[in-house]
Design an enzyme around this catalytic site. Structure first.
Site: not given
Length: 141
Positions: A22, A118-121, A44, A80
């Site tokens: 955290d 990144t993978e998300y990007e 998130d 995003d």
């Protein structure tokens, strides 16, 4: 462990550590000024107003980052999510951070050269979504 696997992939980076924890606990792990910078990649967005305190660019998190980041150090943030990006711009500004750059569509910018995706990007960019990025640092007192 995850840390061991990452270290084996990048053995030449001896001063890099991956932590899964955290962000509110950073001051318990790192000393004052021990960290060069903070990178927040595709966090998130916590879109509901009642969850604002969970956003990694909320003022309490910024205060924690400021404690552990070296004087004049700062953060880079990519997302995003336009709403989270706008919120983050306001939050960092209200905290007194100094902006070094703001990109509304990173992948169409010359600044994208050298960008580590990144993978998300990759996924969001392949869908044609703009990638928002900001770089800011804490003022030196």
């Amino acid at each position: 462990s995850d840390l061991l696997e990452k270290r084996e992939l990048l053995p030449e980076l001896t001063n890099l550590r991956y932590l899964r924890m955290d962000a509110e606990d950073l001051p318990e792990v790192f000393g004052e000024g021990e960290v060069s910078g903070i990178y927040l990649n595709f966090s998130d967005p916590w879109p509901k107003t009642r969850h604002e305190k969970r956003r990694l660019t909320y003022k309490t998190f910024l205060a924690n980052y400021q404690q552990v980041v070296k004087p004049g150090g700062g953060l880079e943030f990519k997302t995003d999510n336009q709403g989270l990006f706008e919120y983050s711009l306001t939050s960092l500004n209200n905290f007194g951070m100094i902006f070094d750059g703001v990109w509304l569509n990173l992948h169409e910018s010359p600044e994208n050269e050298g960008n580590v995706e990144t993978e998300y990007e990759q996924r969001f960019a392949s869908l044609g979504q703009p990638i928002y990025k900001l770089k800011a640092h804490f003022p030196v007192n």
